[in-house]
Design an enzyme around this catalytic site. Structure first.
Site, PDB file in Angstrom:
ATOM      1  N   CYS B 115     -76.156 -36.027 -25.312  1.00 46.16           N
ATOM      2  CA  CYS B 115     -74.724 -35.809 -25.511  1.00 46.16           C
ATOM      3  C   CYS B 115     -74.340 -36.718 -26.667  1.00 46.16           C
ATOM      4  CB  CYS B 115     -73.940 -36.162 -24.248  1.00 46.16           C
ATOM      5  SG  CYS B 115     -72.156 -36.136 -24.519  1.00 46.16           S
ATOM      6  N   CYS B 118     -70.418 -38.212 -26.266  1.00 50.58           N
ATOM      7  CA  CYS B 118     -70.091 -39.217 -25.241  1.00 50.58           C
ATOM      8  C   CYS B 118     -71.355 -39.507 -24.448  1.00 50.58           C
ATOM      9  CB  CYS B 118     -68.877 -38.832 -24.399  1.00 50.58           C
ATOM     10  SG  CYS B 118     -68.854 -37.182 -23.699  1.00 50.58           S
ATOM     11  N   SER B 119     -71.476 -38.994 -23.234  1.00 45.29           N
ATOM     12  CA  SER B 119     -72.650 -39.340 -22.433  1.00 45.29           C
ATOM     13  C   SER B 119     -72.827 -38.337 -21.304  1.00 45.29           C
ATOM     14  CB  SER B 119     -72.483 -40.732 -21.854  1.00 45.29           C
ATOM     15  OG  SER B 119     -71.236 -40.791 -21.176  1.00 45.29           O
ATOM     16  N   CYS B 120     -72.432 -37.087 -21.512  1.00 39.35           N
ATOM     17  CA  CYS B 120     -72.505 -36.061 -20.456  1.00 39.35           C
ATOM     18  C   CYS B 120     -73.929 -35.971 -19.922  1.00 39.35           C
ATOM     19  CB  CYS B 120     -72.063 -34.710 -21.011  1.00 39.35           C
ATOM     20  SG  CYS B 120     -70.356 -34.733 -21.587  1.00 39.35           S
TER      21      CYS B 120
END
Lengths: 215, 213
Positions: B115, B118-120
């Site tokens: 991701c 962000c950090s999905c």
């Protein structure tokens, strides 16, 4: 927004650091920061893209250097201050000026939340403009608000791999508006995006219809 | 009510930067103490979030899904068609499994999940993301130099194997279905699940060992 969060393809970053990779929180205070951030977020059910945008608005040096869940907690605090649940003076003094009117999240709510998937799909309002296999071009520019088209994938031509139903447009959701659009998975050739890359490796992105035009 | 005003938020961030203790552990303590006093947070709810992803929800869930797909062709077909429904059938539905997609490695393709914005991460099925997945190095380089990143994880891909990187830019969450190692005929679901690494389900591991570590 053209912020430091938009990291895909940025150069100058070194090797991946695999320290603590099997420790879910890597430190008690990180665990606490995670649980606090989740609890704060749930009190007002903030839209997910508003949360993301508020994190993107963290000062760039803090975004790149502060621990991950520390940033979540700062984001959740910014949401709570913005919504009026906590005042800047209370943060500065560390002293409560009064209790909030909203009910806090309870342990049973948490146990329910962690076993309940959220369905983001919305009813279709129009037929999708693109079909699987169509050639599409991504938007040439972003904008100053929240968006989910990464900079490295702008102005690029690719192929529609799948239609994923109709989902809320993040750009609108982060402005407090709900506008749902068809969502597609689009596959791009890495060699078309980065000058030093050759070969047939591919990158896929999940992109909303208004990010795309027919190529 | 949220303002949805980015300028106001940027001001708030500057205020927080100036007034919160810079040291992360002290910062967390200061915030928790204020929010509990205000009645905004129940500390037992904080405990419940932490416990959920310490004890119950982690990569063993994803490993069970992979093992079942290796053993049961009908389940594998369902997993590749609608992974959210497939994991729900196993009672493993959770956060971020609502729009779960499983992507399959083959002898000629390798899948890698990232991701960049962000950090999905499919944490309902894989647990908390490893620190590196959320760090700038991985997010920046996975799309531009996936083969270099893979070499750092000990995966040296032949040029004949095509890489497909999945950048998680919406609410879809991706997990990789790794290939079943040769020499594992006759192993049951539990024994197979013990061979599946978390990194193989992200795509930073490829050739799984036929023997549990």
């Amino acid at each position: 927004m053209d912020g430091v969060h938009d990291l895909g393809g940025k150069e100058g970053f070194g090797p991946v650091n695999r320290a603590h990779e099997d420790d879910p929180y890597h430190g008690d205070h990180n665990a606490r920061a995670y649980g606090l951030a989740m609890s704060i977020r749930a009190t007002r059910a903030y839209p997910i893209d508003w949360f993301r945008h508020v994190r993107e608005l963290i000062e760039p040096t803090d975004y790149l250097t502060r621990p991950y869940f520390d940033q979540w907690l700062q984001t959740a605090m910014a949401l709570a201050i913005d919504a009026g649940d906590v005042s800047p003076d209370e943060v500065a003094s560390g002293k409560s000026a009064g209790r909030v009117s909203v009910a806090p999240l309870r342990p049973d709510d948490v146990r329910r939340a962690v076993t309940t998937p959220v369905d983001f799909e919305r009813p279709a309002t129009a037929a999708p403009a693109f079909a699987i296999g169509d050639r599409v071009r991504t938007a040439a520019h972003g904008h100053s608000g929240h968006t989910r088209l990464p900079a490295y994938a702008r102005n690029a031509t690719g192929t529609v791999l799948a239609h994923r139903g109709t989902h809320p447009l993040p750009d609108a959701e982060a402005r407090g508006e709900e506008r749902a659009e068809p969502l597609y998975t689009v596959v791009l050739r890495a060699a078309d995006l980065f000058p030093e890359v050759s070969g047939n490796d591919e990158i896929t992105l999940d992109l909303w219809e208004s990010y795309l035009a027919r190529a | 009510m949220s303002s949805f005003d980015p300028n106001k938020i940027a001001d708030i961030h500057r205020h927080l930067h100036s007034h919160l203790p810079p040291e992360p552990a002290l910062r967390v303590k200061a915030i928790e103490s204020l929010l509990v006093e205000k009645g905004l947070v129940d500390p037992q709810a904080v405990d419940a979030w932490i416990e959920a992803y310490t004890e119950d929800i982690g990569p063993k869930r994803g490993a069970r899904v992979v093992a079942r797909a290796w053993l049961d062709p009908a389940f594998k077909a369902q997993l590749l068609d609608d992974a959210g429904a497939a994991v729900a059938e196993m009672g493993l539905q959770g956060q971020a499994t609502g729009h779960l997609k499983a992507v399959e490695n083959t002898p000629t393709t390798h899948n890698l999940v990232v991701c960049t914005l962000c950090s999905c991460y499919p944490f309902g099925i894989l647990g908390m993301a490893p620190a590196w997945y959320k760090a700038a190095e991985y997010r920046a380089r996975a799309v531009r130099d996936p083969r270099g990143v893979l070499r750092e994880f000990g995966v040296d891909l032949d040029e004949s194997i095509a890489v497909r990187v999945w950048d998680s830019t919406a609410e879809l969450r991706y997990m990789v279905l790794p290939q079943r190692p040769a020499g594992t005929e006759g192993l049951d679901e539990d024994a197979l699940a013990a061979l599946v690494t978390r990194n193989a389900m992200i795509g930073t591991d490829r050739d799984l060992s036929p023997e549990a570590a």
